[in-house]
Every structure is written in structure tokens, then in C-alpha cells.
Design an enzyme around this catalytic site. Sequence first.
Site, short mmCIF file in Angstrom:
data_model
loop_
_atom_site.label_atom_id
_atom_site.label_comp_id
_atom_site.label_asym_id
_atom_site.label_seq_id
_atom_site.Cartn_x
_atom_site.Cartn_y
_atom_site.Cartn_z
N TYR A 134 -2.19 -1.40 -0.85
CA TYR A 134 -3.52 -0.78 -0.74
C TYR A 134 -4.60 -1.56 -1.49
O TYR A 134 -5.61 -0.98 -1.91
CB TYR A 134 -3.44 0.67 -1.23
CG TYR A 134 -2.82 1.62 -0.23
CD1 TYR A 134 -3.36 1.75 1.06
CD2 TYR A 134 -1.72 2.40 -0.56
CE1 TYR A 134 -2.80 2.62 1.99
CE2 TYR A 134 -1.16 3.28 0.37
CZ TYR A 134 -1.70 3.39 1.64
OH TYR A 134 -1.16 4.25 2.56
N HIS B 249 1.29 5.49 7.96
CA HIS B 249 0.40 4.32 7.94
C HIS B 249 0.71 3.43 9.13
O HIS B 249 1.87 3.29 9.51
CB HIS B 249 0.64 3.52 6.65
CG HIS B 249 0.04 2.14 6.69
ND1 HIS B 249 -1.27 1.90 6.35
CD2 HIS B 249 0.56 0.93 7.07
CE1 HIS B 249 -1.53 0.60 6.49
NE2 HIS B 249 -0.44 -0.01 6.93
N ASN C 105 -1.76 12.03 5.11
CA ASN C 105 -1.90 11.93 6.56
C ASN C 105 -0.67 11.30 7.21
O ASN C 105 -0.73 10.70 8.27
CB ASN C 105 -3.19 11.20 6.93
CG ASN C 105 -3.25 9.82 6.30
OD1 ASN C 105 -2.27 9.34 5.73
ND2 ASN C 105 -4.38 9.15 6.43
N LYS D 109 4.93 8.13 5.11
CA LYS D 109 4.56 8.31 3.71
C LYS D 109 5.36 9.45 3.07
O LYS D 109 6.03 10.21 3.78
CB LYS D 109 3.05 8.58 3.63
CG LYS D 109 2.18 7.46 4.23
CD LYS D 109 0.69 7.73 4.03
CE LYS D 109 -0.18 6.80 4.85
NZ LYS D 109 -1.62 6.97 4.57
N GLU E 93 1.23 -7.30 5.80
CA GLU E 93 2.01 -6.14 5.40
C GLU E 93 3.50 -6.31 5.72
O GLU E 93 4.36 -5.93 4.92
CB GLU E 93 1.46 -4.89 6.10
CG GLU E 93 0.07 -4.51 5.57
CD GLU E 93 -0.60 -3.41 6.38
OE1 GLU E 93 0.01 -2.88 7.33
OE2 GLU E 93 -1.76 -3.06 6.05
P1 IDP Z 1 -6.07 4.46 7.43
O1 IDP Z 1 -4.72 4.78 6.83
O2 IDP Z 1 -6.40 5.37 8.56
O3 IDP Z 1 -6.20 2.99 7.79
P2 IDP Z 1 -7.80 3.88 5.14
O4 IDP Z 1 -9.25 4.16 5.11
O5 IDP Z 1 -7.35 2.46 5.22
O6 IDP Z 1 -7.15 4.78 6.32
O7 IDP Z 1 -7.18 4.54 3.82
C1 IDP Z 1 -5.85 4.28 3.44
C2 IDP Z 1 -5.20 5.57 3.01
O8 IDP Z 1 -5.86 6.07 1.84
C3 IDP Z 1 -5.36 6.71 4.03
O9 IDP Z 1 -4.40 6.67 5.06
C4 IDP Z 1 -5.21 7.93 3.14
O10 IDP Z 1 -3.84 8.19 2.83
C5 IDP Z 1 -5.93 7.47 1.87
N1 IDP Z 1 -7.36 7.86 1.88
C6 IDP Z 1 -8.37 7.31 2.61
N2 IDP Z 1 -9.56 7.90 2.34
C7 IDP Z 1 -9.29 8.86 1.43
C8 IDP Z 1 -10.11 9.83 0.74
O11 IDP Z 1 -11.33 9.93 0.94
N3 IDP Z 1 -9.47 10.66 -0.14
C9 IDP Z 1 -8.13 10.59 -0.38
N4 IDP Z 1 -7.34 9.70 0.23
C10 IDP Z 1 -7.90 8.84 1.13
MG MG Z 2 -6.33 1.32 6.59
#
Ligand code: IDP
Ligand code: MG
Length: 151
Positions: free
Chosen positions: A49, A115, A112, A9, A126
Site C-alpha cells: 500500500y 483487492h 471491502n 483481505k 504486486e
Molecule cells: P481500491 O482497493 O479500490 O484500488 P484504493 O483507493 O487504492 O482502492 O485504496 C486501497 C484500500 O485502502 C481500499 O481498498 C480500502 O481497503 C482502503 N481505503 C481506501 N480509501 C479509504 C478510506 O477513505 N477510509 C478507509 N480505508 C480506505
Molecule cells: Mg488501489
Amino acid sequence: MQRTLIIFKPDCVQRRLVGQILQRFETKGLRLVALKLIQVDRALGEKHYAEHQGKPFFEGLIQFITGSPVVVGVLEGNEAITVVRTLLGATNGAAAVPGTVRGDFSISKQNNLVHGSDSEESSRREIALWFKPEELTDYTIAGTEWVFGGA
Ligand code: IDP
Ligand code: MG
């Protein structure tokens, strides 16, 4: 053999951690099928997303993913989807276990770093969204049996 989509990312590219984290995937035994640096537009970000549309963090997430280039790729190997998710760790970097990518390098829910597809269905969707079929290479790495043997 399974394929999974990975996205380094914008925070990962800006922090110049792409090489270091890609090395973890390669060292584990996964191999690259495709890799490119691109600027994501809003349409692609929203499609990727789509499952999060309507959530409070959605708009910020789209701003984030379209705000600076990403490196996107496809990795292949035994149980590649689960292996990548395990190496990445929990979504929230602040809670992710040390030793995982997010546990070692992230302290944010949104930023984070990487992905990884979460299921075979997501991975198929995807990969088709981010890559044309001709961008996915088909080749053999010499000595692969020493890495994937007995799977
Ligand atoms: P994942 O990437 O671990 O599968 P997901 O729940 O699918 O996590 O969420 C997709 C992306 O959205 C996350 O990797 C993160 O970048 C962002 N995200 C998820 N939850 C939050 C939140 O509570 N606040 C801000 N960003 C979030
Ligand atoms: Mg996810």
C-alpha cells in the site's frame, strides 16, 4: 492474456466468503495461476500500500491488512485486470453497485473484501512483491478455447 493480483483481505477470510467470491472469478473465465493463505507482516503491508502512505486511513489500513490472515492469488485471462476491477465494484462498499462483490457483500470503505491490481504496472509490481517466480504455475486447462476464443 493478462495477469492480476487478488487479495482476499482479512474481512473476507474471517467472514468465510473466500470460496464464494473466488467462484465468481472462476465462473467468469479467469484461471488461477497461484493461491496461498498467509499472515501479512507490516513490511509487506506497507510495500503493497506504499501509494497510500501519508493518507489519514493509512495506519488503520496497515492494522487491518496485518490483523488476520489473507488469501492472495494471481488470476489470468483476457483483460484480467479490468475484469477483476469491474467484478469488484467501487472502493466504498456502501456506494458499490449491487451485483459487484463489494456491492453485494460490503458496506465499508476499508473492509471491502478483495483487492485487485489497478494497471499492468501495478500488477507486475504486486505479483513480484507477493510471489516468488517458482510459485507461479504454467499449465493448460482443457477446453480453454471455448472460454477465451475470439478475444
Ligand atoms: P481500491 O482497493 O479500490 O484500488 P484504493 O483507493 O487504492 O482502492 O485504496 C486501497 C484500500 O485502502 C481500499 O481498498 C480500502 O481497503 C482502503 N481505503 C481506501 N480509501 C479509504 C478510506 O477513505 N477510509 C478507509 N480505508 C480506505
Ligand atoms: Mg488501489
